[in-house]
Design an enzyme around this catalytic site. Structure first.
Site, PDB file in Angstrom:
ATOM      1  N   ASN A 153      38.501  41.244  33.500  1.00 45.15           N
ATOM      2  CA  ASN A 153      39.514  40.227  33.165  1.00 45.15           C
ATOM      3  C   ASN A 153      39.004  38.786  33.221  1.00 45.15           C
ATOM      4  O   ASN A 153      39.393  37.974  32.393  1.00 45.15           O
ATOM      5  CB  ASN A 153      40.771  40.413  34.007  1.00 45.15           C
ATOM      6  CG  ASN A 153      40.500  40.355  35.484  1.00 45.15           C
ATOM      7  OD1 ASN A 153      39.397  40.660  35.935  1.00 45.15           O
ATOM      8  ND2 ASN A 153      41.480  39.957  36.240  1.00 45.15           N
ATOM      9  N   GLU A 251      38.349  45.063  46.079  1.00 51.28           N
ATOM     10  CA  GLU A 251      39.420  44.185  45.579  1.00 51.28           C
ATOM     11  C   GLU A 251      40.085  44.941  44.436  1.00 51.28           C
ATOM     12  O   GLU A 251      39.502  45.094  43.362  1.00 51.28           O
ATOM     13  CB  GLU A 251      38.837  42.853  45.092  1.00 51.28           C
ATOM     14  CG  GLU A 251      38.140  42.031  46.167  1.00 51.28           C
ATOM     15  CD  GLU A 251      39.061  41.596  47.288  1.00 51.28           C
ATOM     16  OE1 GLU A 251      40.289  41.604  47.108  1.00 51.28           O
ATOM     17  OE2 GLU A 251      38.547  41.259  48.369  1.00 51.28           O
ATOM     18  N   CYS A 285      44.749  40.259  38.319  1.00 52.64           N
ATOM     19  CA  CYS A 285      45.102  41.226  39.372  1.00 52.64           C
ATOM     20  C   CYS A 285      46.307  40.767  40.170  1.00 52.64           C
ATOM     21  O   CYS A 285      47.103  41.577  40.628  1.00 52.64           O
ATOM     22  CB  CYS A 285      43.909  41.457  40.281  1.00 52.64           C
ATOM     23  SG  CYS A 285      43.242  39.944  40.974  1.00 52.64           S
ATOM     24  N   GLU A 461      37.208  38.704  50.220  1.00 51.54           N
ATOM     25  CA  GLU A 461      36.276  38.093  49.281  1.00 51.54           C
ATOM     26  C   GLU A 461      36.443  36.577  49.416  1.00 51.54           C
ATOM     27  O   GLU A 461      37.535  36.096  49.699  1.00 51.54           O
ATOM     28  CB  GLU A 461      36.628  38.561  47.867  1.00 51.54           C
ATOM     29  CG  GLU A 461      35.655  38.077  46.815  1.00 51.54           C
ATOM     30  CD  GLU A 461      35.499  39.080  45.692  1.00 51.54           C
ATOM     31  OE1 GLU A 461      34.520  39.833  45.731  1.00 51.54           O
ATOM     32  OE2 GLU A 461      36.338  39.113  44.791  1.00 51.54           O
TER      33      GLU A 461
HETATM   34  P1  NAD Z   1      38.430  49.959  36.410  1.00 52.43           P
HETATM   35  O1  NAD Z   1      38.611  50.407  37.804  1.00 52.43           O
HETATM   36  O2  NAD Z   1      38.651  50.914  35.316  1.00 52.43           O
HETATM   37  O3  NAD Z   1      36.932  49.417  36.200  1.00 52.43           O
HETATM   38  C1  NAD Z   1      36.371  48.425  37.033  1.00 52.43           C
HETATM   39  C2  NAD Z   1      34.864  48.585  37.035  1.00 52.43           C
HETATM   40  O4  NAD Z   1      34.546  49.845  37.616  1.00 52.43           O
HETATM   41  C3  NAD Z   1      34.219  48.587  35.641  1.00 52.43           C
HETATM   42  O5  NAD Z   1      33.008  47.877  35.693  1.00 52.43           O
HETATM   43  C4  NAD Z   1      33.958  50.055  35.380  1.00 52.43           C
HETATM   44  O6  NAD Z   1      32.865  50.276  34.518  1.00 52.43           O
HETATM   45  C5  NAD Z   1      33.638  50.552  36.779  1.00 52.43           C
HETATM   46  N1  NAD Z   1      33.851  51.988  36.993  1.00 52.43           N
HETATM   47  C6  NAD Z   1      34.734  52.803  36.376  1.00 52.43           C
HETATM   48  N2  NAD Z   1      34.598  54.062  36.831  1.00 52.43           N
HETATM   49  C7  NAD Z   1      33.625  54.053  37.772  1.00 52.43           C
HETATM   50  C8  NAD Z   1      33.049  55.035  38.631  1.00 52.43           C
HETATM   51  N3  NAD Z   1      33.429  56.309  38.588  1.00 52.43           N
HETATM   52  N4  NAD Z   1      32.085  54.658  39.490  1.00 52.43           N
HETATM   53  C9  NAD Z   1      31.695  53.374  39.560  1.00 52.43           C
HETATM   54  N5  NAD Z   1      32.199  52.395  38.766  1.00 52.43           N
HETATM   55  C10 NAD Z   1      33.155  52.726  37.892  1.00 52.43           C
HETATM   56  O7  NAD Z   1      39.334  48.665  36.246  1.00 52.43           O
HETATM   57  P2  NAD Z   1      39.566  47.802  34.928  1.00 52.43           P
HETATM   58  O8  NAD Z   1      40.536  48.496  34.062  1.00 52.43           O
HETATM   59  O9  NAD Z   1      38.255  47.394  34.371  1.00 52.43           O
HETATM   60  O10 NAD Z   1      40.219  46.478  35.549  1.00 52.43           O
HETATM   61  C11 NAD Z   1      41.549  46.350  35.801  1.00 52.43           C
HETATM   62  C12 NAD Z   1      41.861  46.597  37.254  1.00 52.43           C
HETATM   63  O11 NAD Z   1      41.077  45.751  38.098  1.00 52.43           O
HETATM   64  C13 NAD Z   1      43.303  46.286  37.598  1.00 52.43           C
HETATM   65  O12 NAD Z   1      43.805  47.276  38.452  1.00 52.43           O
HETATM   66  C14 NAD Z   1      43.212  44.955  38.324  1.00 52.43           C
HETATM   67  O13 NAD Z   1      44.284  44.672  39.186  1.00 52.43           O
HETATM   68  C15 NAD Z   1      41.928  45.112  39.050  1.00 52.43           C
HETATM   69  N6  NAD Z   1      41.377  43.814  39.450  1.00 52.43           N
HETATM   70  C16 NAD Z   1      41.443  43.466  40.763  1.00 52.43           C
HETATM   71  C17 NAD Z   1      40.980  42.218  41.164  1.00 52.43           C
HETATM   72  C18 NAD Z   1      41.056  41.804  42.619  1.00 52.43           C
HETATM   73  O14 NAD Z   1      40.361  40.865  42.984  1.00 52.43           O
HETATM   74  N7  NAD Z   1      41.866  42.447  43.449  1.00 52.43           N
HETATM   75  C19 NAD Z   1      40.446  41.336  40.224  1.00 52.43           C
HETATM   76  C20 NAD Z   1      40.378  41.734  38.887  1.00 52.43           C
HETATM   77  C21 NAD Z   1      40.857  42.978  38.510  1.00 52.43           C
END
Ligand code: NAD
Length: 489
Positions: A153, A251, A285, A461
């Site tokens: 994001n 996070e 998020c 963080e």
């Molecule tokens: P996601 O969990 O699908 O992916 C996040 C990252 O994890 C990507 O780089 C992806 O390639 C990797 N990933 C996916 N499967 C994996 C696995 N099995 N092993 C290791 N890595 C893996 O999330 P998304 O759809 O990319 O992002 C949206 C989500 O992220 C939302 O839930 C949002 O709230 C959250 N988010 C949280 C914060 C925070 O600081 N709390 C900030 C930004 C986004």
């Protein structure tokens, strides 16, 4: 022309061992404009090995002053390449160019400056023992090789929020950006490569989560994982960390309540509610996606909120007049559309949006969307959309607002809008949220800590507390006397 980008391993730009690539699609035009490598487990292994060599070979003994100097060089490099970084980020993610040129690049550079300062400020403590003649002190030392993975994001800011504190504390890092938005991080690698950072200190591996991400989190040469993404993936990452008891900072997702009391400054609250849910097309998020509005002002609030949402200029993210760009990808567009359809099928009341805006035939654009009279406990109230979709929930009393706000698996953030400062503090104390904003929303920067409660994460963080997460605490105890230990004598 389709650009070719490379991963960054051991100080070398590389296509990886298997030469498979992924496409970068511009979400505003739906066109492929670049490709980048899929890093295999062998590539990940090489990255972890060279990160270990950089850590052991030099970085862990590099003075905090020299570390700070190199972080400062990276900050300067980001500023020098700000236009290139911002344009690339907008093409890759669909985020508004004006936001990338403004707050996002500034935050990325400031983050390196902030942690450059903090690198020189890591402190231990001394202790007195109630017996003997000892002196005892603690030291904060780096954990070793950090593996880090983040969401799409805010691609550059997400990367920098991981890389800067990790290396400031004396670690090396292998970072994997999200597959939808890897390019600005690969450009950051070019910037880092031009500084005095040792080879292998920062490694960028690219590829799908299930391939490259899984190989990285499972690697036994990794000492700590710092992850930003969905709660579901966070659980998988935590499982992988269990193998060799790596420390984790997670996070994760959110469904944050933004609570508007009827004694608020209405104009401020509406602007805050708009910013809370529609900035970056709701792909935040901490998005204030559950908007709790007190009964006394409910109708007045809704009229103005809907009117303001309908006035948002959705369009080309490169155009400075646009106020909201497209969603990041076709997959995400379909996910948000399906969510809205399910909510309608369940009987939720759609007040505006829920469709592709008229006149925008290409691009993954989605209108600002508002449902109201949303029932507490419904899917709309409970599940994260990660798009421009507000669920407005009416409430009568302060107690009821707290009960609704806390009735979710998440605990990332919350907002409170009131002129009554005692009420603001009283409610803030009751909310299960790592961050509470009072009469403001979505304020985050490198210098202040950020943490999720409940299923929104573990650990902290940013800020000095976030820096500590990249250290381990060592206790050192010295006997000042000459007497041997007399236990067996
Ligand atoms: P996601 O969990 O699908 O992916 C996040 C990252 O994890 C990507 O780089 C992806 O390639 C990797 N990933 C996916 N499967 C994996 C696995 N099995 N092993 C290791 N890595 C893996 O999330 P998304 O759809 O990319 O992002 C949206 C989500 O992220 C939302 O839930 C949002 O709230 C959250 N988010 C949280 C914060 C925070 O600081 N709390 C900030 C930004 C986004």
């Amino acid at each position: 022309m389709v650009g070719q980008y490379q991963a960054y391993i051991g100080g070398n730009f590389t296509n990886g061992g298997i030469s498979e690539t992924l496409a970068s699609i511009n979400p505003a035009t739906e066109e492929e404009f670049a490709r980048f490598p899929v890093c295999s487990s062998k590539d990940v292994d090489l990255a972890v090995t060279t990160a270990r060599e950089a850590f052991v070979g030099s970085w862990k003994r590099t003075s905090c002053g020299d570390r700070a100097r190199i972080l400062g060089q990276i900050a300067d490099g980001i500023r020098a390449h700000s236009v290139q970084l911002a344009e690339l980020e907008t093409a890759d993610s669909g985020a508004l160019l004006k936001d990338n040129l403004g707050a996002n690049i500034a935050e990325a550079a400031n983050c390196f400056d902030y942690f450059a300062k903090e690198a020189t400020n890591l402190k231990g403590r001394t202790y007195q023992l109630p017996f003997g003649n000892f002196t005892d002190h603690t030291a904060r030392e780096p954990v070793g090789v950090v593996a880090s993975i983040a969401a799409w994001n805010y691609p550059l800011v997400n990367a920098v929020w991981k890389i800067a504190p990790a290396i400031a504390a004396g670690n090396s890092i292998v970072y994997k950006p999200a597959e939808d938005t890897s390019l600005s991080t690969l450009l950051l690698a070019r910037i880092i490569d031009e500084t005095d950072a040792p080879k292998g200190l920062v490694n960028i591996v690219t590829g799908p989560g299930a391939v490259t991400g899984a190989a990285l989190t499972a690697h036994l040469g990794v000492d700590k994982i710092s992850f930003t993404g969905s709660t579901g993936t966070g659980r998988i990452v935590m499982g992988a960390a269990a193998k060799n008891i790596k420390g984790v900072t997670l996070e994760l997702g959110g469904k944050s309540p933004n609570i508007v009391f009827d004694d608020c400054d209405l104009e401020k609250a509406i602007a805050g509610a708009m910013f809370g849910i529609f900035v970056n097309a709701g792909q935040v998020c901490t998005a204030g996606s559950r908007l709790l509005v007190q009964k006394g002002i409910y109708e007045a609030f809704m009229d103005r909120f809907i009117h303001a949402a309908e006035a948002i200029r959705v369009g080309d993210p490169m155009n400075p007049q646009s106020q909201m760009g497209p969603l990041v990808s076709q997959t995400h567009f379909e996910r948000v559309s399906a969510f809205v359809q399910r909510a309608k099928d369940d009987g939720a009341r759609l007040r505006t949006g829920g469709v592709r805006p008229l006149g925008l035939k290409r691009g993954f654009y989605f209108s600002p969307t508002i449902f109201d009279q949303v029932e507490a406990g419904s899917q709309l109230d409970q599940e994260e959309v990660f798009g421009p979709v507000a669920a407005v929930i009416p409430f009568h009393t302060e107690e009821e607002s707290i009960r609704i706000a806390n009735a979710t698996q998440y605990g990332l953030a919350a907002g409170i809008w009131t002129r009554d400062s005692v009420r603001a503090h009283r409610v803030a104390a009751e909310l299960d949220a790592g961050t509470v904003w009072i009469n403001t929303y979505n304020i985050a920067t490198a210098g202040i800590p950020f943490a999720g409660f409940k299923n929104s994460g573990i650990g902290v963080e940013l800020g000095d507390e976030g820096l500590k997460e990249y250290t381990r605490l060592k206790n050192i105890c010295i006997d000042l006397g000459d007497e041997p230990i007399d236990y067996f004598s």
